[in-house]
Design an enzyme around this catalytic site. Structure first.
Site, PDB file in Angstrom:
ATOM      1  N   LYS A 190     -20.609 -19.240 -11.839  1.00 11.83           N
ATOM      2  CA  LYS A 190     -19.707 -19.210 -13.010  1.00 11.83           C
ATOM      3  C   LYS A 190     -18.305 -18.787 -12.552  1.00 11.83           C
ATOM      4  O   LYS A 190     -17.303 -19.361 -12.982  1.00 11.83           O
ATOM      5  CB  LYS A 190     -20.226 -18.231 -14.065  1.00 11.83           C
ATOM      6  CG  LYS A 190     -21.560 -18.615 -14.670  1.00 11.83           C
ATOM      7  CD  LYS A 190     -21.423 -19.482 -15.907  1.00 11.83           C
ATOM      8  CE  LYS A 190     -22.788 -19.920 -16.417  1.00 11.83           C
ATOM      9  NZ  LYS A 190     -22.716 -20.864 -17.533  1.00 11.83           N
ATOM     10  N   ASN A 198     -32.057 -25.414 -18.935  1.00 12.33           N
ATOM     11  CA  ASN A 198     -31.698 -25.520 -17.511  1.00 12.33           C
ATOM     12  C   ASN A 198     -32.697 -24.761 -16.653  1.00 12.33           C
ATOM     13  O   ASN A 198     -33.177 -23.710 -17.065  1.00 12.33           O
ATOM     14  CB  ASN A 198     -30.302 -24.923 -17.288  1.00 12.33           C
ATOM     15  CG  ASN A 198     -29.204 -25.839 -17.787  1.00 12.33           C
ATOM     16  OD1 ASN A 198     -29.257 -27.038 -17.589  1.00 12.33           O
ATOM     17  ND2 ASN A 198     -28.225 -25.259 -18.439  1.00 12.33           N
ATOM     18  N   TYR A 237       0.870  -1.172   0.000  1.00 14.09           N
ATOM     19  CA  TYR A 237       0.000   0.000   0.000  1.00 14.09           C
ATOM     20  C   TYR A 237       0.908   1.224   0.000  1.00 14.09           C
ATOM     21  O   TYR A 237       2.065   1.152  -0.410  1.00 14.09           O
ATOM     22  CB  TYR A 237      -0.938  -0.102   1.235  1.00 14.09           C
ATOM     23  CG  TYR A 237      -2.045   0.907   1.280  1.00 14.09           C
ATOM     24  CD1 TYR A 237      -2.827   1.157   0.166  1.00 14.09           C
ATOM     25  CD2 TYR A 237      -2.314   1.620   2.453  1.00 14.09           C
ATOM     26  CE1 TYR A 237      -3.846   2.092   0.208  1.00 14.09           C
ATOM     27  CE2 TYR A 237      -3.330   2.550   2.502  1.00 14.09           C
ATOM     28  CZ  TYR A 237      -4.091   2.788   1.379  1.00 14.09           C
ATOM     29  OH  TYR A 237      -5.081   3.717   1.427  1.00 14.09           O
TER      30      TYR A 237
HETATM   31  N1  LIG Z   1     -26.782 -26.498 -21.330  1.00 11.00           N
HETATM   32  C1  LIG Z   1     -26.196 -25.345 -21.570  1.00 11.00           C
HETATM   33  O1  LIG Z   1     -24.954 -25.240 -21.551  1.00 11.00           O
HETATM   34  C2  LIG Z   1     -26.993 -24.146 -21.883  1.00 11.00           C
HETATM   35  C3  LIG Z   1     -28.351 -24.161 -21.811  1.00 11.00           C
HETATM   36  N2  LIG Z   1     -29.066 -23.038 -22.120  1.00 11.00           N
HETATM   37  C4  LIG Z   1     -30.503 -23.096 -21.948  1.00 11.00           C
HETATM   38  O2  LIG Z   1     -31.146 -22.763 -23.168  1.00 11.00           O
HETATM   39  C5  LIG Z   1     -32.333 -22.037 -22.901  1.00 11.00           C
HETATM   40  C6  LIG Z   1     -32.334 -20.741 -23.723  1.00 11.00           C
HETATM   41  O3  LIG Z   1     -31.286 -19.882 -23.319  1.00 11.00           O
HETATM   42  P1  LIG Z   1     -30.946 -18.561 -24.159  1.00 11.00           P
HETATM   43  O4  LIG Z   1     -30.780 -18.865 -25.596  1.00 11.00           O
HETATM   44  O5  LIG Z   1     -29.831 -17.901 -23.430  1.00 11.00           O
HETATM   45  O6  LIG Z   1     -32.273 -17.700 -23.946  1.00 11.00           O
HETATM   46  P2  LIG Z   1     -33.032 -16.708 -24.938  1.00 11.00           P
HETATM   47  O7  LIG Z   1     -34.028 -16.035 -24.088  1.00 11.00           O
HETATM   48  O8  LIG Z   1     -32.070 -15.901 -25.717  1.00 11.00           O
HETATM   49  O9  LIG Z   1     -33.784 -17.681 -25.990  1.00 11.00           O
HETATM   50  C7  LIG Z   1     -34.780 -18.590 -25.652  1.00 11.00           C
HETATM   51  C8  LIG Z   1     -35.611 -18.882 -26.912  1.00 11.00           C
HETATM   52  O10 LIG Z   1     -36.408 -20.026 -26.659  1.00 11.00           O
HETATM   53  C9  LIG Z   1     -37.709 -19.757 -27.149  1.00 11.00           C
HETATM   54  N3  LIG Z   1     -38.662 -20.627 -26.459  1.00 11.00           N
HETATM   55  C10 LIG Z   1     -39.111 -20.549 -25.207  1.00 11.00           C
HETATM   56  N4  LIG Z   1     -40.003 -21.541 -24.967  1.00 11.00           N
HETATM   57  C11 LIG Z   1     -40.083 -22.266 -26.099  1.00 11.00           C
HETATM   58  C12 LIG Z   1     -40.816 -23.417 -26.480  1.00 11.00           C
HETATM   59  N5  LIG Z   1     -41.632 -24.038 -25.623  1.00 11.00           N
HETATM   60  N6  LIG Z   1     -40.651 -23.890 -27.730  1.00 11.00           N
HETATM   61  C13 LIG Z   1     -39.831 -23.282 -28.599  1.00 11.00           C
HETATM   62  N7  LIG Z   1     -39.105 -22.186 -28.291  1.00 11.00           N
HETATM   63  C14 LIG Z   1     -39.238 -21.686 -27.058  1.00 11.00           C
HETATM   64  C15 LIG Z   1     -37.907 -18.283 -26.886  1.00 11.00           C
HETATM   65  O11 LIG Z   1     -38.951 -17.744 -27.679  1.00 11.00           O
HETATM   66  C16 LIG Z   1     -36.539 -17.739 -27.267  1.00 11.00           C
HETATM   67  O12 LIG Z   1     -36.447 -17.455 -28.658  1.00 11.00           O
HETATM   68  C17 LIG Z   1     -32.386 -21.838 -21.391  1.00 11.00           C
HETATM   69  O13 LIG Z   1     -33.208 -22.831 -20.824  1.00 11.00           O
HETATM   70  C18 LIG Z   1     -30.968 -22.077 -20.928  1.00 11.00           C
HETATM   71  O14 LIG Z   1     -30.882 -22.595 -19.629  1.00 11.00           O
HETATM   72  C19 LIG Z   1     -28.470 -21.883 -22.559  1.00 11.00           C
HETATM   73  C20 LIG Z   1     -27.104 -21.805 -22.625  1.00 11.00           C
HETATM   74  C21 LIG Z   1     -26.263 -22.934 -22.254  1.00 11.00           C
HETATM   75  C1  LIG Z   2     -25.522 -23.157 -18.644  1.00 19.49           C
HETATM   76  C2  LIG Z   2     -25.974 -21.808 -18.938  1.00 19.49           C
HETATM   77  O1  LIG Z   2     -25.167 -20.917 -19.159  1.00 19.49           O
HETATM   78  C3  LIG Z   2     -27.392 -21.526 -19.002  1.00 19.49           C
HETATM   79  O2  LIG Z   2     -28.212 -22.444 -18.869  1.00 19.49           O
HETATM   80  O3  LIG Z   2     -27.746 -20.357 -19.221  1.00 19.49           O
HETATM   81 MG   LIG Z   3     -26.019 -18.978 -19.217  1.00 25.29          MG
END
Ligand SMILES: NC(=O)C1=CN([C@@H]2O[C@H](COP(=O)(O)OP(=O)(O)OC[C@H]3O[C@@H](n4cnc5c(N)ncnc54)[C@H](O)[C@@H]3O)[C@@H](O)[C@H]2O)C=CC1
Ligand SMILES: CC(=O)C(=O)O
Ligand SMILES: [Mg+2]
Length: 399
Positions: A89, A283, A34
């Site tokens: 994270k 998720n 410091y």
């Molecule tokens: N396993 C992994 O590593 C990851 C998983 N995810 C999961 O993917 C999902 C989406 O995340 P993001 O893309 O960041 O969110 P986001 O909000 O950008 O996109 C979600 C999309 O899913 C659509 N959607 C919602 N319900 C639906 C249905 N019943 N049928 C069809 N489309 C539907 C929405 O209209 C939207 O376009 C979340 O559940 C998240 O946890 C996201 C990133 C990483």
């Molecule tokens: C794993 C992750 O980043 C998500 O579900 O948004």
């Molecule tokens: Mg995420």
């Protein structure tokens, strides 16, 4: 109930704390770390900005930035409720790759304000990991920050997810003896993750890929208010299929869910081609219960830690930032992402590859090491590494 209690207990007081590299035990130590000693270090950095990498935490630090609008599949739950995920994270960054990451949850959804805040805090960090920011704002925020900052900016839900899905698909297709060029892929949920995953699969050779969102298959014959869907429609769905998920899933070899719990029905799975691959990645609750779909599919994967074949960006972000920080990369580019995906899938030897073992375990130390090496090699080759042969070169000579 007991497990839920243990989960809550593990979060009491948060999951992180700061620590010291050198203990401060005396007035003499105090005068070094410091004032007055620290002034000399400040002046050295003022005279040469790159010295921040030598004398501060910048070299090893990442900001995990969220506005709490797309937290897992929980949606817009706000910045305070997003903190446990962002702390998580940060904990994983430290655990798996010894990166010092900070959770930063912002009380604004305004694109310009988020860009301005991240730019303002950037001097502290060696990289920015954007997390759980909903689409379409996440696209503009990332693109602008990439343009305006000289440190890696990476939207984990887009690119971390795309990288792990490509790694998983490469291995799952090997198990099923199918070629990415010939398979029918249905991606459900055309948001941040769904779009990035689709682009990466197309880049890797996929041809017949159809995106589906709430109102059905995305198709270039339709006009969309959302520009990201119009752009997406132009590069996907070559046979202009129309209809609901239940209709377009007919004959699909691969289902990738990045949408919401329960979006895929068992009847849909039964309409898929022989030896189907199902990645139900929403998720915390997947598109279909893996115990229900499991008996009807060749390869079943989820984003969860409590089932086999976890396809989760935790397998990517620690290693990709470890590599980017270690070579002082100015960005994380397409070559580095592709190298990371190949590195993850390469961890599993051909002889060990199996329908319940297409992805390495997050605790497998080879994951981060392989990604790190591959990413550094790709960064050097594509000219974005600032540390070449152990020497730091100035940013201006690279960009
Ligand atoms: N396993 C992994 O590593 C990851 C998983 N995810 C999961 O993917 C999902 C989406 O995340 P993001 O893309 O960041 O969110 P986001 O909000 O950008 O996109 C979600 C999309 O899913 C659509 N959607 C919602 N319900 C639906 C249905 N019943 N049928 C069809 N489309 C539907 C929405 O209209 C939207 O376009 C979340 O559940 C998240 O946890 C996201 C990133 C990483
Ligand atoms: C794993 C992750 O980043 C998500 O579900 O948004
Ligand atoms: Mg995420």
């Amino acid at each position: 109930m007991k497990i839920m209690d243990e989960v809550m207990k593990m979060h009491v007081g948060g999951k992180l704390e700061t620590g010291l590299k050198n203990p401060i035990r005396s007035m003499e130590d105090l005068s070094k770390v410091y004032t007055p000693g620290v002034a000399k270090v400040c002046q050295a950095i003022a005279a040469d900005q790159d010295k921040a990498y030598e004398y501060t935490i910048k070299k090893n630090s990442v900001a995990v930035v969220s506005d709490g609008t797309a937290v897992l599949g929980l949606g817009d739950i706000g910045p305070k409720a997003a903190m446990p995920v962002m702390e998580g994270k940060a904990a994983l960054f430290k655990q798996f790759a010894d990166v010092d990451a900070f959770p930063i949850c912002l009380d604004t959804k305004d694109t310009e304000e988020i860009i301005a805040i991240v730019k303002a805090i950037a001097p502290t960090f060696g990289g920015i990991n954007l997390e759980d920011i909903s689409s379409p704002r996440c696209f503009e925020i990332e693109a602008r920050l990439k343009q305006e900052l000289d440190i890696p900016v990476f939207h984990d839900d887009q690119h971390g997810t795309a990288i792990v899905v490509l790694a998983g698909i490469l291995n799952a297709l090997r198990v099923c003896n199918k070629d990415i060029k010939n398979v029918k892929i249905v991606v459900n949920g055309i948001g941040a993750a769904g779009i990035a995953v689709s682009k990466m699969l197309l880049h890797a050779g996929a041809v017949n890929l159809i995106g589906v969102d709430r109102q059905g298959a995305i198709n270039r014959a339709v006009h969309y208010d959302k520009p990201h869907w119009s752009e997406f429609a132009l590069i996907t769905n070559p046979h202009l299929e129309i209809g609901s998920l239940s209709e377009v899933i007919q004959g699909a070899d691969v289902f990738i869910g990045l949408s919401a719990p329960g979006a895929l029905k068992l009847g849909d799975v039964k309409r898929m081609a022989a030896d189907p691959i199902v990645f139900a990645m929403a998720n915390p609750t997947p598109e279909i219960d893996p115990e229900i779909a499991g008996p009807y599919v060749k390869v079943m994967a989820t984003g969860r830690s409590d089932f086999p074949n976890q396809i989760n960006n935790v397998l990517c972000f620690p290693g990709i930032f470890r590599g980017a920080l270690d070579c002082g990369a100015t960005e994380i580019n397409e070559d580095m992402k592709l190298a990371a995906a190949e590195a993850i899938s390469s961890v599993i030897n051909a002889s060990d590859l199996h329908e319940t073992y297409i992805m390495p375990n997050a605790f497998d130390p080879r994951v981060v090491e392989r990604i790190r090496e591959a990413v550094i090699r790709a960064a050097l080759k594509s000219g974005v590494a600032r540390i070449v042969m152990g020497e730091r070169v100035t940013t201006s000579s690279l960009i």
